[in-house]
Design a protein around this motif. Structure first.
Motif, PDB file in Angstrom:
ATOM      1  N   SER A  61       0.793  -1.229   0.000  1.00  0.00           N
ATOM      2  CA  SER A  61       0.000   0.000   0.000  1.00  0.00           C
ATOM      3  C   SER A  61       0.821   1.271   0.000  1.00  0.00           C
ATOM      4  CB  SER A  61      -0.916   0.029   1.229  1.00  0.00           C
ATOM      5  OG  SER A  61      -0.147   0.114   2.424  1.00  0.00           O
ATOM      6  N   GLY A  62       2.048   1.240   0.533  1.00  0.00           N
ATOM      7  CA  GLY A  62       2.807   2.474   0.693  1.00  0.00           C
ATOM      8  C   GLY A  62       3.948   2.606  -0.283  1.00  0.00           C
ATOM      9  N   GLY A  63       4.825   3.593  -0.025  1.00  0.00           N
ATOM     10  CA  GLY A  63       6.000   3.809  -0.850  1.00  0.00           C
ATOM     11  C   GLY A  63       5.648   4.046  -2.302  1.00  0.00           C
ATOM     12  N   GLY A  64       6.442   3.461  -3.205  1.00  0.00           N
ATOM     13  CA  GLY A  64       6.202   3.620  -4.626  1.00  0.00           C
ATOM     14  C   GLY A  64       4.863   3.070  -5.065  1.00  0.00           C
ATOM     15  N   HIS A  65       4.394   2.014  -4.397  1.00  0.00           N
ATOM     16  CA  HIS A  65       3.081   1.478  -4.732  1.00  0.00           C
ATOM     17  C   HIS A  65       1.995   2.527  -4.488  1.00  0.00           C
ATOM     18  CE1 HIS A  65       4.502  -2.614  -5.352  1.00  0.00           C
ATOM     19  NE2 HIS A  65       5.257  -2.473  -4.275  1.00  0.00           N
ATOM     20  N   GLY A  66       2.143   3.258  -3.403  1.00  0.00           N
ATOM     21  CA  GLY A  66       1.181   4.318  -3.111  1.00  0.00           C
ATOM     22  C   GLY A  66       1.207   5.412  -4.154  1.00  0.00           C
ATOM     23  N   VAL A  67       2.383   5.702  -4.702  1.00  0.00           N
ATOM     24  CA  VAL A  67       2.498   6.707  -5.760  1.00  0.00           C
ATOM     25  C   VAL A  67       1.741   6.250  -7.000  1.00  0.00           C
ATOM     26  CG1 VAL A  67       4.084   7.926  -7.298  1.00  0.00           C
ATOM     27  CG2 VAL A  67       4.696   7.594  -4.901  1.00  0.00           C
ATOM     28  N   VAL A  68       1.930   4.984  -7.378  1.00  0.00           N
ATOM     29  CA  VAL A  68       1.231   4.450  -8.553  1.00  0.00           C
ATOM     30  C   VAL A  68      -0.279   4.548  -8.367  1.00  0.00           C
ATOM     31  CG1 VAL A  68       0.785   2.369  -9.916  1.00  0.00           C
ATOM     32  CG2 VAL A  68       3.115   2.914  -9.211  1.00  0.00           C
TER      33      VAL A  68
END
Length: 334
Positions: A225-232
């Motif tokens: 859910s967080g980090g780069g995944h959250g950006v996507v």
């Protein structure tokens, strides 16, 4: 496969931190005239993750902490300054790049290995690579050896890094100042913003789509859910993050928890040696009853782009928007 640094990030890095780059005034520099490169004026001072670095010229011996970072430097036209990379066992160089040696196969290389490469700039994936633990150099070691440093996406020892696409633009702007290519960086950021606007327009008046981002490793399902995944998930056309309430970057969940979501799309993260094909097969096997699987709405996302930030992460943002809202990347499960 979840990379080692992912686990450390979610445990140790809870709050995002800003990156600031400012030009150094003549009062804080020596009496010598400033150095200029492509219109840039040196010295410049960069504050990154609580550390301050002064650049008196553009770096010429750059060590990168992860192979895919070369794509960001290439977009700025400064890739020829790279003299080696870490994490060679985790990822190869992207296609089209060759002749750059692997300084270490490890993500966390030893102090002796990093300093032995004699870089004048260490472009880190995160400060896990230079925090003075597990044999890595401390930032003071780098400075004493004449090397400055920078952690992409604000991946500091105290936070999870950037949480929006603005973090990508900030990195490009900051690197433009460091390498003396500010105009090129500004033009690149403007181009990316235009691309993002076009991708955002793909959704039109349709409602946001619900997305569950997962990674399957050793038969276990992890919600991302967080980090780069959250950006996507948050950038561009945007998606409803099914795991937004999770604390940290990822958490183990049961297949049943994913199935009960009745999500519209599944974004399936993977890392080498896994491939898009093997990842799709894992998802189809593990989550066979999911409506997203049955509808062919599964999109593999390469963690080498998701976690490294910069241009690779931006490309995944566009890929996700086009796949879901543009119809160009729907993955067949037949």
């Amino acid at each position: 496969m979840i990379r080692p640094r992912s686990t450390v990030r979610c445990l140790l890095l809870p709050v995002a931190m800003a990156l600031v780059v400012t030009a150094c005034s003549s009062a804080s520099s020596s009496s010598a005239p400033p150095t200029t490169t492509s219109g840039a004026v040196y010295p410049v001072t960069v504050t990154n993750c609580g550390h301050t670095y002064t650049f008196t010229k553009a770096p010429t011996r750059v060590l990168i902490g992860y192979p895919t970072q070369i794509e960001t430097l290439a977009a700025l036209g400064v890739q020829k300054s790279v003299i080696g990379y870490l994490s060679g066992s985790l990822s190869p160089l992207p296609a089209g790049y060759s002749g750059i040696p692997v300084v270490s196969p490890q993500y966390e290389a030893s102090r002796e290995v990093i300093l032995g490469a004699t870089p004048d700039f260490f472009l880190m994936d995160s400060y896990q690579q230079a925090n003075g633990t597990n044999g890595t150099p401390a930032t003071s070691d780098l400075l004493a050896a004449g090397a400055n440093a920078y952690a992409m996406q604000g991946n500091c020892a105290q936070n999870t890094g950037a949480t929006s696409v603005d973090g990508i633009y900030d990195d490009l702007t900051n690197l433009g100042k460091i390498f003396g290519v500010e105009n090129r960086a500004a033009a690149l950021v403007a181009k990316l913003k235009n691309q993002l606007s076009a991708a955002s327009a793909l959704r039109g008046n349709r409602p946001e789509v619900k997305v569950a981002t997962i990674q399957i490793y050793a038969g276990k399902v992890y919600a991302m859910s967080g980090g780069g995944h959250g950006v996507v998930l948050s950038a561009g056309a945007g998606f409803i993050n099914e795991f937004a309430s999770l604390t940290g970057e990822f958490a183990q969940v049961s297949p049943e928890q994913v199935l009960t979501l009745n999500t519209d799309w599944i974004f399936a993260a993977y890392s080498p040696p896994d491939t898009p094909a093997t990842t799709l097969n894992e998802v189809k096997t593990t989550l066979a009853g999911s409506s997203a699987v049955m509808d062919g709405h599964v999109l593999p996302l390469d963690n080498n782009g998701v976690e490294v930030g910069g241009i690779p992460l931006f490309n995944l943002v566009i890929q996700a928007d086009q796949a879901v809202y543009g119809g160009g990347g729907t993955t067949s499960t037949s």
